[in-house]
Design a protein around this motif. Structure first.
Motif, PDB file in Angstrom:
ATOM      1  N   VAL A   1      -0.222  -7.772   3.277  1.00  0.00           N
ATOM      2  CA  VAL A   1      -0.009  -6.228   3.790  1.00  0.00           C
ATOM      3  C   VAL A   1      -1.326  -6.260   4.305  1.00  0.00           C
ATOM      4  CG1 VAL A   1       0.106  -4.143   3.006  1.00  0.00           C
ATOM      5  CG2 VAL A   1       0.706  -5.808   1.704  1.00  0.00           C
ATOM      6  N   ASN A   2      -0.546  -6.108   5.185  1.00  0.00           N
ATOM      7  CA  ASN A   2      -1.412  -5.924   6.794  1.00  0.00           C
ATOM      8  C   ASN A   2      -2.189  -4.574   7.377  1.00  0.00           C
ATOM      9  OD1 ASN A   2      -3.737  -6.663   9.192  1.00  0.00           O
ATOM     10  ND2 ASN A   2      -3.063  -6.929   9.731  1.00  0.00           N
ATOM     11  N   LEU A   3      -3.335  -3.828   6.239  1.00  0.00           N
ATOM     12  CA  LEU A   3      -3.775  -2.204   7.388  1.00  0.00           C
ATOM     13  C   LEU A   3      -3.676  -1.959   8.295  1.00  0.00           C
ATOM     14  CD1 LEU A   3      -3.234  -0.720   3.454  1.00  0.00           C
ATOM     15  CD2 LEU A   3      -1.474  -1.361   4.707  1.00  0.00           C
TER      16      LEU A   3
ATOM     17  N   ILE B   1      11.012  12.736   5.347  1.00  0.00           N
ATOM     18  CA  ILE B   1      11.260  12.286   5.920  1.00  0.00           C
ATOM     19  C   ILE B   1      12.137  11.116   6.230  1.00  0.00           C
ATOM     20  CG2 ILE B   1       9.528  10.727   7.464  1.00  0.00           C
ATOM     21  CD1 ILE B   1       8.508  13.639   7.600  1.00  0.00           C
ATOM     22  N   MET B   2      12.566  10.192   5.040  1.00  0.00           N
ATOM     23  CA  MET B   2      13.216   9.784   4.733  1.00  0.00           C
ATOM     24  C   MET B   2      14.801   9.505   5.156  1.00  0.00           C
ATOM     25  SD  MET B   2      11.836   6.850   1.709  1.00  0.00           S
ATOM     26  CE  MET B   2      11.092   8.061   0.878  1.00  0.00           C
ATOM     27  N   ILE B   3      15.044  11.023   4.667  1.00  0.00           N
ATOM     28  CA  ILE B   3      15.951  11.769   4.201  1.00  0.00           C
ATOM     29  C   ILE B   3      16.443  12.426   5.897  1.00  0.00           C
ATOM     30  CG2 ILE B   3      17.359  13.382   4.424  1.00  0.00           C
ATOM     31  CD1 ILE B   3      16.333  14.125   1.860  1.00  0.00           C
ATOM     32  N   TRP B   4      15.576  12.465   6.778  1.00  0.00           N
ATOM     33  CA  TRP B   4      15.316  12.670   8.057  1.00  0.00           C
ATOM     34  C   TRP B   4      15.373  11.468   9.140  1.00  0.00           C
ATOM     35  CZ3 TRP B   4      10.096  14.589  11.475  1.00  0.00           C
ATOM     36  CH2 TRP B   4      10.748  15.270  12.809  1.00  0.00           C
ATOM     37  N   LEU B   5      14.609  10.309   8.757  1.00  0.00           N
ATOM     38  CA  LEU B   5      14.859   8.879   9.435  1.00  0.00           C
ATOM     39  C   LEU B   5      17.009   8.488   8.835  1.00  0.00           C
ATOM     40  CD1 LEU B   5      11.489   7.340   8.354  1.00  0.00           C
ATOM     41  CD2 LEU B   5      12.296   8.082  10.411  1.00  0.00           C
ATOM     42  N   TYR B   6      17.269   8.207   7.747  1.00  0.00           N
ATOM     43  CA  TYR B   6      18.558   8.753   8.155  1.00  0.00           C
ATOM     44  C   TYR B   6      19.512   8.978   8.359  1.00  0.00           C
ATOM     45  CZ  TYR B   6      22.989   7.192   5.339  1.00  0.00           C
ATOM     46  OH  TYR B   6      24.236   7.106   5.020  1.00  0.00           O
ATOM     47  N   VAL B   7      19.174  10.748   8.391  1.00  0.00           N
ATOM     48  CA  VAL B   7      20.409  11.127   9.521  1.00  0.00           C
ATOM     49  C   VAL B   7      19.827  10.698  11.389  1.00  0.00           C
ATOM     50  CG1 VAL B   7      20.763  13.514  10.641  1.00  0.00           C
ATOM     51  CG2 VAL B   7      20.251  13.210   7.728  1.00  0.00           C
TER      52      VAL B   7
ATOM     53  N   ASN C   1      10.564   0.562   5.643  1.00  0.00           N
ATOM     54  CA  ASN C   1       8.964   0.224   5.741  1.00  0.00           C
ATOM     55  C   ASN C   1       7.909   1.035   5.463  1.00  0.00           C
ATOM     56  OD1 ASN C   1       9.250  -2.599   6.742  1.00  0.00           O
ATOM     57  ND2 ASN C   1       9.580  -2.293   8.456  1.00  0.00           N
ATOM     58  N   HIS C   2       8.865   2.749   6.058  1.00  0.00           N
ATOM     59  CA  HIS C   2       8.011   3.674   6.436  1.00  0.00           C
ATOM     60  C   HIS C   2       7.519   3.908   4.582  1.00  0.00           C
ATOM     61  CE1 HIS C   2       7.256   8.051   6.265  1.00  0.00           C
ATOM     62  NE2 HIS C   2       7.431   8.492   5.413  1.00  0.00           N
ATOM     63  N   ALA C   3       8.401   3.713   3.735  1.00  0.00           N
ATOM     64  CA  ALA C   3       8.586   3.836   2.122  1.00  0.00           C
ATOM     65  C   ALA C   3       7.309   2.705   1.814  1.00  0.00           C
ATOM     66  CB  ALA C   3       9.847   3.735   1.500  1.00  0.00           C
ATOM     67  N   TYR C   4       7.298   1.914   2.042  1.00  0.00           N
ATOM     68  CA  TYR C   4       6.034   0.990   1.763  1.00  0.00           C
ATOM     69  C   TYR C   4       4.662   0.955   2.390  1.00  0.00           C
ATOM     70  CZ  TYR C   4       4.613  -3.550   1.447  1.00  0.00           C
ATOM     71  OH  TYR C   4       3.793  -4.736   0.981  1.00  0.00           O
ATOM     72  N   TYR C   5       4.523   1.118   3.052  1.00  0.00           N
ATOM     73  CA  TYR C   5       3.583   1.241   3.850  1.00  0.00           C
ATOM     74  C   TYR C   5       2.994   3.101   2.991  1.00  0.00           C
ATOM     75  CZ  TYR C   5       3.036  -2.431   6.649  1.00  0.00           C
ATOM     76  OH  TYR C   5       3.081  -4.421   7.474  1.00  0.00           O
ATOM     77  N   THR C   6       3.527   3.975   3.363  1.00  0.00           N
ATOM     78  CA  THR C   6       3.425   5.098   2.939  1.00  0.00           C
ATOM     79  C   THR C   6       2.627   4.954   1.696  1.00  0.00           C
ATOM     80  OG1 THR C   6       4.567   6.957   3.712  1.00  0.00           O
ATOM     81  CG2 THR C   6       4.275   7.629   1.676  1.00  0.00           C
ATOM     82  N   PHE C   7       3.009   4.394   0.692  1.00  0.00           N
ATOM     83  CA  PHE C   7       2.372   3.581  -0.874  1.00  0.00           C
ATOM     84  C   PHE C   7       0.897   3.923  -0.508  1.00  0.00           C
ATOM     85  CE2 PHE C   7       0.875   0.408  -3.730  1.00  0.00           C
ATOM     86  CZ  PHE C   7       0.960   1.447  -4.947  1.00  0.00           C
ATOM     87  N   TRP C   8       0.755   2.145   0.673  1.00  0.00           N
ATOM     88  CA  TRP C   8      -0.905   1.261   0.546  1.00  0.00           C
ATOM     89  C   TRP C   8      -1.364   3.040   1.361  1.00  0.00           C
ATOM     90  CZ3 TRP C   8      -2.174  -2.260  -1.918  1.00  0.00           C
ATOM     91  CH2 TRP C   8      -1.077  -3.550  -2.228  1.00  0.00           C
TER      92      TRP C   8
END
Length: 78
Positions: A74-76, A2-8, A18-25
């Motif tokens: 962190v507000n989930l 997904i991160m590659i897709w977002l970058y492309v 933000n995507h990576a950070y919230y994916t962790f949580w």
């Protein structure tokens, strides 16, 4: 992937971060399910009942994670 897709798609590093950070949580509260499911199945519980039980465990873990994460800023749950 997904991160590659977002970058492309040139979404910007802030959005990718933000995507990576919230994916962790959001992944954290799902992890206990991978221990509870095999435990329940080896104890002879019906698959569907075990799956429903794991969904409940995941929901409870999510709420607990959201409360704990809020203490760290962190507000989930908006």
């Amino acid at each position: 992937m997904i991160m590659i897709w977002l970058y492309v798609e040139r979404q910007g590093t802030e959005k990718i971060g933000n995507h990576a950070y919230y994916t962790f949580w959001y992944v954290l509260p799902t992890l206990p399910m991978f221990l509870v499911m095999p435990f329940l199945l080896t104890k002879g519980m019906n698959f569907w009942l075990a799956l429903i039980s794991c969904a409940v465990v995941t929901c409870v873990c999510f709420v607990l994670t959201a409360v704990l994460a809020k203490r760290f800023g962190v507000n989930l749950i908006p």
